[in-house]
Motif scaffolding. Structure first.
Motif, PDB file in Angstrom:
ATOM      1  N   LEU A  29       0.875  -1.186   0.000  1.00  0.00           N
ATOM      2  CA  LEU A  29       0.000   0.000   0.000  1.00  0.00           C
ATOM      3  C   LEU A  29       0.907   1.229   0.000  1.00  0.00           C
ATOM      4  N   THR A  30       0.745   2.073  -1.015  1.00  0.00           N
ATOM      5  CA  THR A  30       1.718   3.167  -1.183  1.00  0.00           C
ATOM      6  C   THR A  30       1.123   4.562  -1.201  1.00  0.00           C
ATOM      7  N   SER A  31      -0.149   4.726  -1.580  1.00  0.00           N
ATOM      8  CA  SER A  31      -0.676   6.085  -1.744  1.00  0.00           C
ATOM      9  C   SER A  31      -2.127   6.168  -1.299  1.00  0.00           C
ATOM     10  N   MET A  32      -2.551   7.394  -1.074  1.00  0.00           N
ATOM     11  CA  MET A  32      -3.932   7.682  -0.661  1.00  0.00           C
ATOM     12  C   MET A  32      -4.437   8.859  -1.490  1.00  0.00           C
ATOM     13  N   ALA A  33      -5.721   8.816  -1.843  1.00  0.00           N
ATOM     14  CA  ALA A  33      -6.348   9.905  -2.613  1.00  0.00           C
ATOM     15  C   ALA A  33      -7.575  10.400  -1.872  1.00  0.00           C
ATOM     16  N   VAL A  34      -7.872  11.686  -2.055  1.00  0.00           N
ATOM     17  CA  VAL A  34      -9.088  12.283  -1.501  1.00  0.00           C
ATOM     18  C   VAL A  34      -9.888  12.895  -2.639  1.00  0.00           C
ATOM     19  N   GLY A  35     -11.207  12.976  -2.458  1.00  0.00           N
ATOM     20  CA  GLY A  35     -12.078  13.547  -3.480  1.00  0.00           C
ATOM     21  C   GLY A  35     -13.229  14.309  -2.870  1.00  0.00           C
ATOM     22  N   ASP A  36     -13.902  15.122  -3.703  1.00  0.00           N
ATOM     23  CA  ASP A  36     -15.041  15.921  -3.203  1.00  0.00           C
ATOM     24  C   ASP A  36     -16.389  15.309  -3.554  1.00  0.00           C
ATOM     25  N   GLY A  37     -16.386  14.112  -4.218  1.00  0.00           N
ATOM     26  CA  GLY A  37     -17.648  13.442  -4.523  1.00  0.00           C
ATOM     27  C   GLY A  37     -18.568  14.250  -5.407  1.00  0.00           C
ATOM     28  N   ASN A  38     -18.004  15.208  -6.175  1.00  0.00           N
ATOM     29  CA  ASN A  38     -18.820  16.103  -7.019  1.00  0.00           C
ATOM     30  C   ASN A  38     -19.842  16.878  -6.192  1.00  0.00           C
ATOM     31  N   GLY A  39     -19.425  17.271  -4.968  1.00  0.00           N
ATOM     32  CA  GLY A  39     -20.277  18.136  -4.148  1.00  0.00           C
ATOM     33  C   GLY A  39     -21.179  17.403  -3.187  1.00  0.00           C
ATOM     34  N   SER A  40     -21.141  16.081  -3.129  1.00  0.00           N
ATOM     35  CA  SER A  40     -21.972  15.324  -2.194  1.00  0.00           C
ATOM     36  C   SER A  40     -21.152  14.207  -1.578  1.00  0.00           C
ATOM     37  N   LEU A  51     -12.307   6.880  -7.180  1.00  0.00           N
ATOM     38  CA  LEU A  51     -13.170   7.802  -6.452  1.00  0.00           C
ATOM     39  C   LEU A  51     -14.130   8.480  -7.427  1.00  0.00           C
ATOM     40  N   VAL A  52     -15.228   9.025  -6.881  1.00  0.00           N
ATOM     41  CA  VAL A  52     -16.203   9.709  -7.733  1.00  0.00           C
ATOM     42  C   VAL A  52     -15.562  10.909  -8.419  1.00  0.00           C
ATOM     43  N   ASN A  53     -14.839  11.727  -7.637  1.00  0.00           N
ATOM     44  CA  ASN A  53     -14.128  12.872  -8.219  1.00  0.00           C
ATOM     45  C   ASN A  53     -12.870  13.128  -7.395  1.00  0.00           C
ATOM     46  N   GLU A  54     -11.782  12.533  -7.821  1.00  0.00           N
ATOM     47  CA  GLU A  54     -10.514  12.658  -7.103  1.00  0.00           C
ATOM     48  C   GLU A  54      -9.935  14.060  -7.304  1.00  0.00           C
ATOM     49  N   VAL A  55      -9.490  14.711  -6.163  1.00  0.00           N
ATOM     50  CA  VAL A  55      -8.881  16.039  -6.242  1.00  0.00           C
ATOM     51  C   VAL A  55      -7.407  16.028  -5.858  1.00  0.00           C
ATOM     52  N   ARG A  56      -6.931  14.970  -5.191  1.00  0.00           N
ATOM     53  CA  ARG A  56      -5.514  14.898  -4.822  1.00  0.00           C
ATOM     54  C   ARG A  56      -5.125  13.457  -4.499  1.00  0.00           C
ATOM     55  N   ARG A  57      -3.907  13.054  -4.957  1.00  0.00           N
ATOM     56  CA  ARG A  57      -3.358  11.747  -4.608  1.00  0.00           C
ATOM     57  C   ARG A  57      -1.872  11.930  -4.280  1.00  0.00           C
ATOM     58  N   ALA A  58      -1.422  11.316  -3.194  1.00  0.00           N
ATOM     59  CA  ALA A  58      -0.029  11.447  -2.782  1.00  0.00           C
ATOM     60  C   ALA A  58       0.378  10.210  -1.985  1.00  0.00           C
ATOM     61  N   SER A  59       1.707  10.075  -1.758  1.00  0.00           N
ATOM     62  CA  SER A  59       2.229   8.926  -1.018  1.00  0.00           C
ATOM     63  C   SER A  59       1.781   8.976   0.442  1.00  0.00           C
ATOM     64  N   LEU A  60       1.727   7.791   1.060  1.00  0.00           N
ATOM     65  CA  LEU A  60       1.358   7.697   2.469  1.00  0.00           C
ATOM     66  C   LEU A  60       2.458   8.291   3.339  1.00  0.00           C
ATOM     67  N   ASN A  61       2.052   8.897   4.450  1.00  0.00           N
ATOM     68  CA  ASN A  61       3.003   9.429   5.416  1.00  0.00           C
ATOM     69  C   ASN A  61       3.387   8.361   6.442  1.00  0.00           C
ATOM     70  N   ARG A 120      -3.859  25.274   6.779  1.00  0.00           N
ATOM     71  CA  ARG A 120      -3.531  24.353   7.866  1.00  0.00           C
ATOM     72  C   ARG A 120      -3.051  23.038   7.284  1.00  0.00           C
ATOM     73  N   THR A 121      -2.246  22.338   8.047  1.00  0.00           N
ATOM     74  CA  THR A 121      -1.811  21.000   7.660  1.00  0.00           C
ATOM     75  C   THR A 121      -2.909  20.011   8.049  1.00  0.00           C
ATOM     76  N   GLN A 122      -3.391  19.223   7.081  1.00  0.00           N
ATOM     77  CA  GLN A 122      -4.511  18.303   7.302  1.00  0.00           C
ATOM     78  C   GLN A 122      -3.995  16.867   7.308  1.00  0.00           C
ATOM     79  N   VAL A 123      -4.258  16.112   8.365  1.00  0.00           N
ATOM     80  CA  VAL A 123      -3.881  14.707   8.445  1.00  0.00           C
ATOM     81  C   VAL A 123      -5.120  13.854   8.154  1.00  0.00           C
ATOM     82  N   ILE A 124      -5.044  13.031   7.105  1.00  0.00           N
ATOM     83  CA  ILE A 124      -6.147  12.152   6.728  1.00  0.00           C
ATOM     84  C   ILE A 124      -5.784  10.738   7.162  1.00  0.00           C
TER      85      ILE A 124
END
Length: 528
Positions: A29-40, A51-61, A120-124
């Motif tokens: 497991l190497t990366s994680m992505a977040v999305g806005d779900g097209n507003g929902s 994802l429904v609408n991916e806005v960012r993908r980056a390596s795991l911390n 702010r720094t956001q931890v997911i």
């Protein structure tokens, strides 16, 4: 599921984990992505591959096993403060080949960025449950890790604790090992210090001199024979140390030297670790400097905000970027807008704390619901108002003479202390005389019946009989009176009875009451 927010393994992720378990080759497991779900907020499903609408993908911390739940794997990603500008509604976990292994949703979270004036720094964090954690490779590439302050503080604390434990050794005694202090004295009785080569040499020199005067009884002031002694801790001044004593002293010194060397080795190792910590602290300092620069950027933005805001003892002002307009809130409750481009360079308009317009104008086309706002806020509780429908709006009652709950409507009770609304159905409101004299002897809310001005008139005729009073059937405003000026003898011996009828409808509209021209509205009163 009954939960609103949760994480599930995708069908592909389940198959890949099962395959990894069967083959003994851990899934990476190497990366994680977040999305806005097209507003929902989407509902995770096992067949998802993206994802429904991916806005960012980056390596795991970080990627670790929950120490309290051995079957749970915790994956974390850090989103820096310079990225954002979108809501986070969905999260996805990917392997090194880009396959979506797990997907979840989360409560709406807006991730701002510094350019918006607040960063702010956001931890997911994402938690998944697996049957065999050995099927997942828990390795993170340190070159792509974005360290949080909590991570750095925890690592520094761990390193310092290790260093403390590496140097916290007890002192040596004749029964236990430890750090030892060297001593060059040849006449000391101390048992927790080690003799130096200098002390041994001094002992050796004494033994050599003793051989030369073997025939003479040695004293502390003369050379002579001396009694040998193998003790290395003797304080006698009439005895000489034997070779055994020298050897024992030498061995003891050598032993002490080895202990000193061991202590030195420990100190060198500790020094190297301190150097490592120092270098790490240097890197941390660089990160702090970078954070300082980011804070400086934030301060610049805050300065811009402060430049647009001013708080005075009597009022607070918020300026437009060009300082041509500003909104003002005063301590007396007045709120308004100031326009330096206007002709009078004064307040465009202002509203008091009760909602009343006290100055200027408001462009109605630019204010949504102004009419309803005025209707709800610009009329005091208790004032009767004509309403164009048979149903009053919320917060208003019909003026029908009924009672109301004074405790439920305390403001309305101030206007009508007896708890009864005025009866205005079919009535016309008249202003209170209040000493003018037009409608005297009236009190507030008193009712008055209908009336008209008095109608008067006369009707004359001649009597047919001398000396007799004329008669006629009259009613209403007409009645008969004797008029001598019009009496005279008639040639005839008889007369006619005349019926006089007065009918106002022959000349004007009539009804069952006296009224003026009007339009029927429903009178209502504001209750709260």
């Amino acid at each position: 599921m009954s939960q609103t927010y949760y994480t599930i393994l995708t069908k592909l992720g389940t198959e890949l984990l099962a395959n990894a378990t069967a083959l003994g080759v851990p899934l990476k497991l190497t990366s994680m992505a977040v999305g806005d779900g097209n507003g929902s907020i989407p509902k995770p499903i096992t067949t998802q591959t993206a994802l429904v609408n991916e806005v960012r993908r980056a390596s795991l911390n970080s990627l670790s096993v929950d120490k309290n739940n051995p079957n749970q794997i915790i994956a974390e990603q850090v989103i820096p403060e310079n990225e954002g500008g979108w809501f986070i509604h969905e999260i996805g976990l990917y392997d090194d080949k880009g396959n979506l292994i797990a997907v979840g949703n989360c409560p709406p979270t807006y991730k701002p960025k510094l350019a918006e004036g607040s960063g702010r720094t956001q931890v997911i964090r994402m938690i998944i449950i697996v049957g065999n954690v050995d099927s997942v490779a828990l390795k993170i590439d340190p070159a792509v890790v974005l360290a949080t302050r909590e991570y750095v503080d925890r690592l520094i604390a761990t390193k310092m604790e290790e260093h403390k434990e590496s140097t916290n050794h007890p002192d040596a005694t004749i029964k236990s090992k430890g750090f030892v202090q060297l001593n060059s004295a040849t006449n000391s009785n101390i048992e927790n210090q080690a003799a130096t080569p200098k002390a041994v040499k001094a002992t050796y020199d004494l033994a050599t001199a003793a051989k030369k005067v073997a025939e003479i009884q040695a004293t502390t002031s003369s050379v002579g024979r001396v009694k040998l002694s193998s003790a290395i801790d003797s304080s006698s001044e009439t005895e000489a140390a034997t070779s055994k004593a020298v050897r024992d002293a030498f061995n003891y010194a050598q032993y002490s030297d080895s202990k000193a060397q061991s202590a030195y080795d420990h100190a060198s190792s500790a020094h190297n670790r301190i150097t490592d910590v120092h270098n790490y602290a240097k890197n941390v300092n660089e990160n702090v400097n970078n954070a300082h620069n980011r804070i400086t950027n934030v301060n610049d933005n805050v300065t811009k905000i402060i430049d647009r805001f001013q708080s005075l003892p009597f009022e607070s002002v918020v300026f437009s970027p060009d300082h041509q307009y500003h909104a003002t809130v005063r301590n007396d409750g007045i709120f308004g807008f100031f326009d330096k481009n206007s002709i009078h360079k004064n307040l465009c308009w202002a509203v008091d704390r009760n909602g009343g317009l006290v100055h200027g104008y408001v462009d109605v086309s630019k204010i949504t619901g102004l009419e309803q706002f005025i209707f709800n806020n610009f009329f005091p509780v208790g004032i009767p108002m004509p309403w164009p429908t048979t149903t009053p709006p919320p917060g208003w009652m019909v003026c029908n003479g009924w009672g109301f709950n004074r405790s439920e409507y305390p403001l309305l009770a101030r206007a009508y202390p007896n708890g009864i609304l005025p009866e205005l159905r079919g009535e016309i409101v008249r202003g209170l005389d209040a000493g003018r004299g037009v409608d005297p002897d009236r009190v507030i809310l008193s009712w008055q019946g209908d009336a008209i001005r008095n109608l008067t008139g006369t009707f004359g005729f001649e009597s047919a009989i001398s000396g007799a009073t004329g008669s006629a059937n009259v009613s209403g405003a007409f009645y008969a009176v004797e008029d001598n000026s019009r009496r005279h003898l008639s040639a005839g011996t008889g007369g006619n009875n005349t019926l006089v009828v007065f009918d106002a409808s022959r000349q004007t509209p009539v009804a069952h009451e006296v009224r003026q021209r009007n339009v029927a509205f429903l009178y209502i009163v504001r209750a709260a």
